[in-house]
Design an enzyme around this catalytic site. Sequence first.
Site, short mmCIF file in Angstrom:
data_model
loop_
_atom_site.label_atom_id
_atom_site.label_comp_id
_atom_site.label_asym_id
_atom_site.label_seq_id
_atom_site.Cartn_x
_atom_site.Cartn_y
_atom_site.Cartn_z
N SER A 135 0.77 -1.27 -0.05
CA SER A 135 0.01 0.05 0.03
C SER A 135 0.92 1.29 0.11
CB SER A 135 -0.86 0.08 1.27
OG SER A 135 -0.04 0.55 2.36
N ASP A 136 0.20 2.38 -0.34
CA ASP A 136 1.14 3.61 -0.15
C ASP A 136 0.79 4.13 1.19
OD1 ASP A 136 2.78 5.86 -0.60
OD2 ASP A 136 1.64 6.53 -2.45
N TYR A 137 1.80 4.86 1.55
CA TYR A 137 2.07 5.61 2.89
C TYR A 137 0.62 5.89 3.70
CZ TYR A 137 4.98 7.56 6.31
OH TYR A 137 5.85 8.05 7.48
N ALA B 97 -2.11 4.66 3.42
CA ALA B 97 -3.48 4.53 2.37
C ALA B 97 -4.38 3.43 2.87
CB ALA B 97 -2.83 4.19 1.03
#
Length: 711
Positions: free
Chosen positions: A256-258, A260
């Site tokens: 996942s992104d930061y 997210a």
Amino acid sequence: MGRIDTLLATMTIEEKIGQLNMVASTLAITGPGQLGDVREGIRTGRIGSLLNHWGADEVHAVQRLAVEESRLGVPLLLGLDVIHGHRTIFPVPLAEACLFAPDLWEKTARAAAEEATQDGVALTFAPMLDVARDPRWGRIVEGPGEDSWVASQMASAKTLGFQGQDLAAADSLAATAKHFCAYGAVTAGREYASVDVSERTLREVYLPPFSAAVAAGTAAVMPAFIDLAGAPMTANAPLLQGWLRRELGFEGVLISDYNAVAELMNHGVAADAVEAAALALKAGVDIDMTSDCYVRGLPEALKRGLVTMAEIDVSVRRVLDLKDRLGLFDDPYRRGSAWPHGVRDAERRELAREVGRRAIVLLTHRAAILPLPPETRRIALIGPLAAASREMLGPWASAGRAQDAVSILEGLKAALPQCRIDHATGVDIGGQDTEGISAAVDLCGGAEVVVLCLGEAAAMSGEASSRADLGLPGRQRELADAIFDLGKPVVVLLSSGRPLTLPWLFERADAVLATWFLGGEAGHAVADVLTGRFNPTGRLPLSWPRLVGQVPIFYRQRPTGRPTKAGEHYSSSYLDVPATPQFAFGHGLSYSRFTLLDFKCDPSSAKAGEFVEVSVTVANDSEVDGEATLFLFVHDLVASVARPVLELKGVRKIVLKARERGRATWGLSTGDLSFLGPNLNRVLEPGRFEIHVGQSADPAGLLTEVIELTP
Ligand code: BGC
């Protein structure tokens, strides 16, 4: 039973979820939130990977906690944003895209991998493959520009460069293709905003670079922060599970992104961390980067029946698999011990200089002011970017250090020891103080030529750095106008992470060069071009707008019923500005002058499966040795779906001595003429196709032949 099966069978639910949990280290922070002490989490098996933690000793220290002190001894995965170099900083990706040179793209990724792995890093959150057609979006600097074909070439080159031949090697870095997908299409260029593109545009423009990354074997993919037509990418099962995993067969890890996963609550699709965790996991997201939702939410999600243990196991297995493929189980300390620091440093700096000068785009050049004549004795170097070594590193410089970066002032001084170089800043990059302008103007009095260094600060592009006004920040225009008013020859160097809309500047300056953020060797690279030691070859990987009102702007447009025609009222145009860009995709001047002639397509008709040889002669009509860049475009004249007026299918570079001629050749396959038909399945439709070659996408400079695809 294999190692991973045995481990899985032995793990508690907490240890399993720990493998899916990526936490930010205490060394750096690249998103919102607090840094905590990670040691206890590692010892108890609650943390499976760390981001932003590097340095051989630092990495080995945390690795020891995992391997020697946790119950099962599963090694940690160490990830870092190694975007355009690690210690040696190369040009920002948008600048590197100007090279149109996959071999060099691969080399810089390889060099970055060597350095980052010496610092113990095992995975990079790169390459960034977001096609971007709106320079308001600050992250345009991190990517390959507007074209999907170019982005796909970059995807393969970077993936191969980072990962090397064998992921388990001590100098191999797992790649993460990001941000999946269509992040570049955020509404009005505003960071983190919603995206809504058609299924066709998604499949024709935004997905192909990811398919190229998967084909090149990318170890990981990162979903984007955004929602696509209401479906946040972090929970977008149809695209993650459906397209990426099932259609493409991607078996790697989704990270996942930061934060997210937690942000699924802000998106309005999850009521709490439990639902957020379940949605992301079910969509196939294996690692939760920093949001802690998997740790907090998955046990409860299991109880509520929102996820199954089998689904958790699938993700844990993928993470363990990646660690295994990276060789971490066999030797968790292999990265960081391979070579001493400093080996091949000089070679990498030379590469940074070579790529730096190749990334410079000569945008305008009047009065043959360049290269600076060798007898030049006095230069006034003016502007806030002239001595700004830190800015040269760009917005995402990993372990790069300002003290290692060569400023434009330093580079010019080293290249021109016989020349007096007077330097004044004039104004700050974004400040309002204009007091320094008169001193800067005075300094130009005795100069033969003024080199004016204008642009953005590095932090004005990159993540969370969208801009609605693409002019020069602060009071730089006043400085520039005051200098132009002197009537002296002026060369402008534009440092920026995006194209800037400056029609007035292009009119007044004798030459303008886009110098982006060229990395650690910026000053030397600029000096090489200004002195003519290197004849510029950089080409724009995007259409450079005249005014913000023209964006999104890109060459690969579909035809309109009322094509753009100057002076014709009912045509697709603006009342106040031409519809064409300031500079076309592919634009970039040289000190040489090239012309194209004798364009041939042979044979002029072909059947499915056959090839057409496309060739053109390039003549260097000047007295200067140089390198020409040729673009090959196709246009399907009549099809079941309206096709873009130009589609890039190939690029060739050709080095020619003064007055020399050479021939560039492509083998165009009929597959290059196929497209996604009305049902979005690939089709090849017989009919007539225009084949164009040119030095950019500017229609005025294209040579055209028509070929026929017969049934
Ligand atoms: C960015 C990613 C990056 C991650 C880790 C996020 O804010 O969107 O591109 O890889 O942070 O630093």
